[in-house]
Design a protein around this motif. Structure first.
Motif, PDB file in Angstrom:
ATOM      1  N   SER A  19      19.070-109.189 -28.114  1.00  0.00           N
ATOM      2  CA  SER A  19      18.077-108.035 -27.445  1.00  0.00           C
ATOM      3  C   SER A  19      18.755-106.585 -27.907  1.00  0.00           C
ATOM      4  CB  SER A  19      17.591-107.969 -26.178  1.00  0.00           C
ATOM      5  OG  SER A  19      18.755-108.669 -25.377  1.00  0.00           O
ATOM      6  N   TRP A  78      17.566-110.581 -36.629  1.00  0.00           N
ATOM      7  CA  TRP A  78      17.213-110.042 -35.247  1.00  0.00           C
ATOM      8  C   TRP A  78      17.557-110.746 -33.955  1.00  0.00           C
ATOM      9  CZ3 TRP A  78      12.647-110.262 -39.101  1.00  0.00           C
ATOM     10  CH2 TRP A  78      12.651-109.096 -39.966  1.00  0.00           C
ATOM     11  N   CYS A  79      18.572-111.203 -34.009  1.00  0.00           N
ATOM     12  CA  CYS A  79      19.041-112.079 -32.793  1.00  0.00           C
ATOM     13  C   CYS A  79      19.532-111.291 -31.903  1.00  0.00           C
ATOM     14  CB  CYS A  79      20.135-113.228 -33.228  1.00  0.00           C
ATOM     15  SG  CYS A  79      20.722-114.395 -32.088  1.00  0.00           S
ATOM     16  N   ASN A 131      16.016-100.655 -45.845  1.00  0.00           N
ATOM     17  CA  ASN A 131      15.096-101.318 -44.990  1.00  0.00           C
ATOM     18  C   ASN A 131      13.874-100.938 -45.077  1.00  0.00           C
ATOM     19  OD1 ASN A 131      14.152-103.172 -42.732  1.00  0.00           O
ATOM     20  ND2 ASN A 131      15.671-102.748 -41.565  1.00  0.00           N
ATOM     21  N   SER A 132      12.908-101.776 -45.561  1.00  0.00           N
ATOM     22  CA  SER A 132      11.334-101.361 -45.396  1.00  0.00           C
ATOM     23  C   SER A 132      11.085-101.276 -43.802  1.00  0.00           C
ATOM     24  CB  SER A 132      10.482-102.132 -46.394  1.00  0.00           C
ATOM     25  OG  SER A 132      10.550-103.285 -46.021  1.00  0.00           O
ATOM     26  N   LEU A 133      11.663-101.830 -42.894  1.00  0.00           N
ATOM     27  CA  LEU A 133      11.106-101.800 -41.475  1.00  0.00           C
ATOM     28  C   LEU A 133      11.762-100.499 -40.862  1.00  0.00           C
ATOM     29  CD1 LEU A 133      12.125-105.594 -40.356  1.00  0.00           C
ATOM     30  CD2 LEU A 133       9.856-104.241 -39.851  1.00  0.00           C
ATOM     31  N   ASP A 187      18.180-109.462 -42.047  1.00  0.00           N
ATOM     32  CA  ASP A 187      18.523-109.162 -40.499  1.00  0.00           C
ATOM     33  C   ASP A 187      17.693-110.461 -39.927  1.00  0.00           C
ATOM     34  OD1 ASP A 187      18.810-108.361 -38.102  1.00  0.00           O
ATOM     35  OD2 ASP A 187      18.592-106.111 -38.691  1.00  0.00           O
ATOM     36  N   ARG A 216      10.660 -98.228 -33.011  1.00  0.00           N
ATOM     37  CA  ARG A 216       9.923 -99.201 -33.745  1.00  0.00           C
ATOM     38  C   ARG A 216       9.004 -99.797 -32.697  1.00  0.00           C
ATOM     39  NH1 ARG A 216       8.588-100.581 -39.215  1.00  0.00           N
ATOM     40  NH2 ARG A 216       7.102-102.266 -38.415  1.00  0.00           N
ATOM     41  N   MET A 260      14.676-100.025 -39.725  1.00  0.00           N
ATOM     42  CA  MET A 260      15.682-100.187 -38.580  1.00  0.00           C
ATOM     43  C   MET A 260      17.249-100.285 -39.009  1.00  0.00           C
ATOM     44  SD  MET A 260      13.335-102.667 -36.099  1.00  0.00           S
ATOM     45  CE  MET A 260      14.244-102.384 -34.636  1.00  0.00           C
ATOM     46  N   ASP A 304       6.713-101.997 -32.496  1.00  0.00           N
ATOM     47  CA  ASP A 304       6.338-103.239 -32.636  1.00  0.00           C
ATOM     48  C   ASP A 304       7.344-104.116 -32.586  1.00  0.00           C
ATOM     49  OD1 ASP A 304       7.306-102.585 -35.119  1.00  0.00           O
ATOM     50  OD2 ASP A 304       5.681-103.551 -36.304  1.00  0.00           O
ATOM     51  N   TYR A 305       8.461-103.810 -32.183  1.00  0.00           N
ATOM     52  CA  TYR A 305       9.801-104.566 -32.248  1.00  0.00           C
ATOM     53  C   TYR A 305      10.151-105.102 -30.686  1.00  0.00           C
ATOM     54  CZ  TYR A 305      14.231-106.541 -32.470  1.00  0.00           C
ATOM     55  OH  TYR A 305      15.597-107.215 -32.251  1.00  0.00           O
ATOM     56  N   GLU A 306      10.002-106.054 -30.270  1.00  0.00           N
ATOM     57  CA  GLU A 306      10.487-106.801 -28.988  1.00  0.00           C
ATOM     58  C   GLU A 306       9.986-105.658 -27.825  1.00  0.00           C
ATOM     59  OE1 GLU A 306      12.911-110.214 -28.202  1.00  0.00           O
ATOM     60  OE2 GLU A 306      14.383-108.470 -28.323  1.00  0.00           O
TER      61      GLU A 306
END
Lengths: 760, 760
Positions: free
Chosen positions: B429, B426-427, B410-412, B424, B463, B414, B465-467
């Motif tokens: 929380s 990302w559904c 995963n380049s992200l 993903d 991470r 996560m 910048d995620y939620e």
């Protein structure tokens, strides 16, 4: 003089081993103006990457209708234009339809602009003005000054990797744009999908999948920067995006490493010092991102742009040195540029690890050959593949193997028609693969299984549901009611069938030989003896009433009228001459063809060429008549072949951006030039004979792969001395106007004695 | 009695080895009505193929707007419907959003109809009326009579191959339709590309590429017919097709073997005798057509439908026999159907040759594990993965390895959030992978590198910048101005961080332990001590003014209001109780939750459930409160856990099509049922403790992978005797209301003594 000759002889073997710099004669700019459809960018021989500037990326459609101008941009670049919109990695050379233009890259600085802008206002977008004064196009190297942002762009390439070098001014807003929307023959839905993965701050991989001329095509890439970018981002121009809700969990426009969509442009930002060079290695693969990366690492491990450029030039010199010619400097430019254009297509379609994508969309691994794609066979069966059989036999062997792999992987069970990137677009008429296959076997070039090759040719020729083949088999012609190109098809099938017959004969299959020889006579069914012309025939066997020998459309032809196509019986000129009333009448018809005037209305009808692409009514800019000037050899006036050839060479090939009278057609026009300059031409590939013309060179040495050399000498050669007085092969006179392939590959010397008057 | 017991003891080991037919208790139809979102079709445990009927294929959009009804069709089938539109090969089980529905197949006869038609007029399209009387849904087998054309449809499956058996009437116009347009949560542009290759008269391969919930997803297939089709064809419904001109060289609508486009339906025609069976083997692969074919040949070499059906049932019995229960026949249905639903997701995502597609869109090969996909982690971290740690440890080990592979590719950077098919979405929380990873390591199930696993958890949790993670780290909460789900996120991150702390502790990383224990206390930042409820906080540290404990939206929550979410501190109930005013007050708040009335306006606000999915204000149909009934154990009134659990078991799980009160959520609801029926539940995965409830079974035997058995006995069990009087573990009394994981895996016996009154 004798002393000088003595030295020359001494030097020849020496020169033979050391490579001359012949690449200096290559001018990639030739053909980029008007109808040549060549491109000026960086490519190595048969390279998978063709890294070249786009002066515009027109849409296939304008206001919902076909945009005629898009045709002009088959190669992405037009010499007439004043702006460059970016540099993309894949281009056809000289094609008459197009596709590709993958992965457009543009360096800019200052305020980021992600729209390309328009030619009339380059500063309104990321495109830039440029001028030809600041442009250099060489074999394997391209350079241009981008005026708007004062950036110097340089390009070079290896087989599978393009290398960019951009010299920036001092700026804390330097950008590299990666435009995944741009493409050639582009239209809104052409991008099926694009995907980008930012692996780290200097490596990006991904793919572009299109539905264009190739229906289902995916090109994977790996893009490496010499310097880490400080930030990056994307804009998605998709009409609609799915389930955007969940995507709101990140800001996906900035520094987001997983990008996918149909309409995406990306940017990578840098700070640059004055005159700082930012380099990019951009590798492609038909198989995977991973393979693209492997290709990059194998072909350009470091960052030495000059070294890659030097290596590209050396590769070209290696290929160009296969023929050394003695001729005028201008003709050397024409000759070596023709060699250059002949050695671009077909293109390598195998990764360094041997993998490629097959026509079944599966991943295959070559076993003992390099897989090639970009087969513009309607064009290239005529002279390009025969030229390869002579001067690139190993490669042509691989090309035939690639065609056989195409056949094996093809659920349609046909050899390629016009194939590129694991697809067939079936452009133009005939099934000319069989000519290429046969010619390679007849000439001893193909080392695969000839029985399997013959079987593939036979199956292909019996695909009844393809372009009238069923009717052709049943009736011997294609009813005009059923096809607008009934005659082109019938004539070309008949020639192709003759090739199959030759192959069958070679393999001692007498039944097949007989069957296909019979089929090869089908051209006669479209021959109207009352007019002496090929004429469309109706299902009931009568000729079509409306008949116009000057017109192409509505008369059963494609890219040629009856005047040109009526001579298309390369497999049997003798019988054609007989049917046309004998040698004298035939020769005078040829005279008429070359001297008549083609009125504008009919010129417009003959697609794909400029006015310069015709000689009288003879259309050289298209292919169907490429053998016609040689047909005088079958009459009693062979000297007219000689003068016509020399005239065509002069008129149709010039050292100028608009030097080509028609599309180079993936090297076919260039191969015609090379053969004809050397004094011989393959009128009917599938035969082992070449027809003699009039050499334009003073001398030429062909270095054959078998280690032998074949020399052509033209004694008393000059622009006026176009007539051959006598020809000697290894000292023995030739009286047949032909020379056999084996006589060339055995090595030796062909000496033409030239004069200013026909040797009647 | 003694004699009988004697025999029983003698027989136990024997029965232990021989498998009981427990599959007969599985009713796949449970949950197909209302909100369960399960499907009735054929699947084997964790199978990649889920072959099931679609009663409709609604479009995601209606008149340009989101079509609310599409949600009802998450699993493709609704018990309420009267028509079946076809049988497709991929389905989520019980999900609350959806995707998939790949490769819809429908048998018809008579006049060919290529449009699906509408439910109100099934004869106007290829869909057919059906009735539940003529329908059988079993573990691994589905059968239905298609009334319109008098065709009997039967389905079964192996892991990667669906098998169809259609019994036709006598007809010379029998058809099998392959609809490549159909899909679940479908919309116009969802199909990015589809490709079909007719290899021969009984084998077809291809792929479907979609842009849906999974952004970039491709499923390859190979489809084999038991009987050659006599002809076939396609209709392309694409809005626009590229370069159609050249495609005119063939009639591509009939018997044309290379089909590609975005909107395609195909048909295959047969002549059938009366009661003739036409069978189809349909294999899928995430990697290639070739792999799909390999999967087919490996898993179903022949054509014996009955044998495949039998094998599917045996596979189910093998899994179901891991727990044998003694309970009422009705509860056996509920129990084994729950086991069945628990053993569907995650799904195998590796081909038989070990290849799979990774998150980087590249092809990878598993080394020593089976790769899984379909991780609905917000749901399943709670009870499903803990259940796997107990009863499917090898598989859960592979699942954690699959999650680590996801992370590595995963380049992200996560771990998965909600992942399926190399994407993903990302559904929901949280980053609950860390709970699954930790739980597997704490319980000794994961045999990969725990240090690497901890590192992946840490990187995921940072991470920024995620939620809202950045704000969460900086401020300890997420400002309500920035997020509509600020509290859900903060509470769930805090729990997840506690998991990371537990893992760090296990690996002796004291610094990390301290850091993450601190983060795990962040729930306190959203705790409003003035109201005793979780409450959204503004960036300036003040609580959001507008406050409504009943409402979900606008209050900082997702799928739960403050009443439910305020109890979400599974990692530290003790402190939560303290903050909420002590045990007594806390218990009475729990009482209120379970007995309050949730007015309609707030019910509508709580997504994803039916009225039956709530108990008072306690929302069992969604997950955030799944542990809540067990929290009485931390008060002085543990008997209320016991009665609540028994009540929920009764109310929320019924032997009926509408037996599930909410989405089964890929097995989470079922896993809750299984644990709770057995008498214990993992309140805080990542801990090795289970909280004791009230078993609903009379007895149960868990056959563990380590060869040991663990027995649960409930003495004096009855519907009224829901209160636990005492609990013995291997004869010793338990007073803590907990049992440790190791105490179960060591084997032994847990004996509950039940009574009708609380043992205060």
């Amino acid at each position: 003089m004798k002393k000088f000759l003595f030295y020359s002889i001494l030097f020849i073997p020496f020169i033979g081993h050391a490579q001359q710099d012949l690449a200096k004669y290559v001018k990639p700019i030739i053909g980029t103006q008007k109808m040549g459809h060549t491109y000026p960018g960086a490519v190595v021989p048969f390279g998978a990457v063709q890294l070249s500037p786009e002066t515009d990326t027109l849409s296939y459609e304008l206001n919902g209708k076909y945009n005629g101008d898009v045709y002009k941009y088959c190669a992405g670049y037009r010499y007439e234009d004043k702006t460059i919109v970016g540099f993309s990695h894949t281009h056809f050379s000289g094609s008459g339809h197009s596709d590709l233009g993958d992965f457009l890259i543009m360096p800019t600085q200052g305020k980021l602009q992600l729209n390309p802008g328009v030619a009339s206002d380059p500063k309104g977008g990321f495109r830039s003005a440029f001028s030809h004064q600041n442009e250099v196009a060489e074999a394997g190297y391209y350079k241009v000054k981008l005026d708007d942002d004062h950036i110097l762009a340089e390009l070079t390439a290896t087989k599978r990797v393009g290398m960019h070098q951009y010299t920036f001014p001092k700026s804390d807003q330097s950008h590299i744009i990666l435009d995944l929307i741009a493409g050639i023959y582009n239209y809104e839905d052409k991008n099926v999908w694009t995907y980008v993965r930012v692996v780290n701050d200097s490596l990006v991989t991904g793919y572009r999948q299109t539905n264009g001329w190739a229906r289902t095509r995916t090109v994977y890439f790996a893009m490496s920067f010499s310097k880490p970018f400080v930030k990056y981002g994307q804009k998605n121009y998709d009409r609609k995006q799915a389930y955007k809700g969940f995507w709101g969990k990140f800001d996906q426009t900035k520094n987001f490493p997983e990008i996918a969509g149909k309409q995406i442009r990306m940017y990578f930002d840098f700070k640059t010092e004055d005159q700082e060079k930012v380099k990019i290695k951009f590798a492609i693969s038909p198989v995977s991102q991973e393979n693209a990366l492997e290709n990059m690492r194998a072909e350009i491990p470091g960052w030495d742009f000059e070294q890659v450029k030097k290596q590209a030039k050396e590769e070209w010199n290696k290929e160009l040195n296969k023929i050394t010619v003695n001729t005028s400097e201008d003709d050397k430019v024409n000759f070596y540029t023709a060699m250059y254009h002949a050695f671009i297509n077909p293109t390598v379609y195998t990764d360094v690890n041997g993998q490629y994508k097959g026509l079944d969309q599966g991943i295959h691994e070559t076993k003992g050959f390099t897989n090639y794609t970009t087969f513009s066979l309607w064009d290239t069966y005529r002279a390009l593949h025969p030229f390869f059989n002579l001067i690139q036999p190993s490669r042509n062997n691989d090309m035939v193997k690639s065609m056989m792999a195409h056949y094996d992987q093809n659920s349609l069970k046909m050899l390629p028609i016009w194939s590129h990137y694991a697809n067939d677009n079936w452009c133009m008429s005939g099934y000319h693969s069989v000519s290429v296959v046969t010619d390679a076997i007849i000439k001893g070039v193909y080392n695969g299984d000839p029985e399997a090759a013959l079987a593939a040719c036979i199956v292909t020729s019996n695909r009844r549901d393809y372009e009238g083949i069923g009717d052709y088999i049943d009736k011997g012609f294609i009813p005009a009611e059923k096809s607008g190109v009934s005659i082109s098809n019938t004539l070309e099938y008949a020639y192709d069938d003759w090739c199959i017959a030759q192959l069958a004969k070679k393999l001692n299959k007498q039944d097949i030989y007989q069957e296909y020889m019979k089929r090869s006579g089908n051209w006669e069914n479209n021959f109207d003896s009352s007019t002496g012309f090929m004429r469309a025939k109706m299902a009931d066997g009568t000729f079509q009433k409306k008949f116009d020998v000057m017109s192409t459309h509505g008369q059963g032809f494609i890219e040629g009228n009856s005047w040109n196509y009526s001579f298309f019986v390369p497999q049997n000129p003798k019988l054609l001459i007989e049917r046309m009333g004998g040698k004298q009448k035939f020769a005078s018809r040829l005279d008429t063809l070359f001297t008549m005037h083609l009125p504008d209305e009919f010129f417009a009808d003959t697609e794909d060429i400029t006015r310069e692409g015709i000689v009288g009514g003879y259309v050289h800019g298209n292919e169907p008549a490429h053998h016609v000037a040689y047909l005088y050899n079958w009459t009693d006036q062979p000297w007219k072949t000689q003068s016509r050839i020399r005239m065509i060479l002069k008129m149709q090939y010039k050292n100028a951006p608009d030097g080509l009278g028609g599309n180079d057609d993936c090297g076919q026009m260039s191969a015609w030039y090379i053969f004809s300059s050397l004094g011989f031409y393959p009128v009917a590939p599938g035969s082992d004979e070449y027809s003699l013309g009039s050499p334009a060179v003073k001398s030429a040495v062909l270095k054959l792969e078998n280690g032998k050399t074949f020399t052509v000498d033209a004694i008393n050669q000059s622009d006026k001395n176009v007539y051959v007085q006598k020809v000697l092969l290894n000292g023995k006179a030739i009286t047949t106007h032909t020379i056999k392939h084996g006589e060339i590959t055995d090595g030796g010397k062909l000496t033409f004695y030239m004069g200013s008057k026909p040797a009647k």
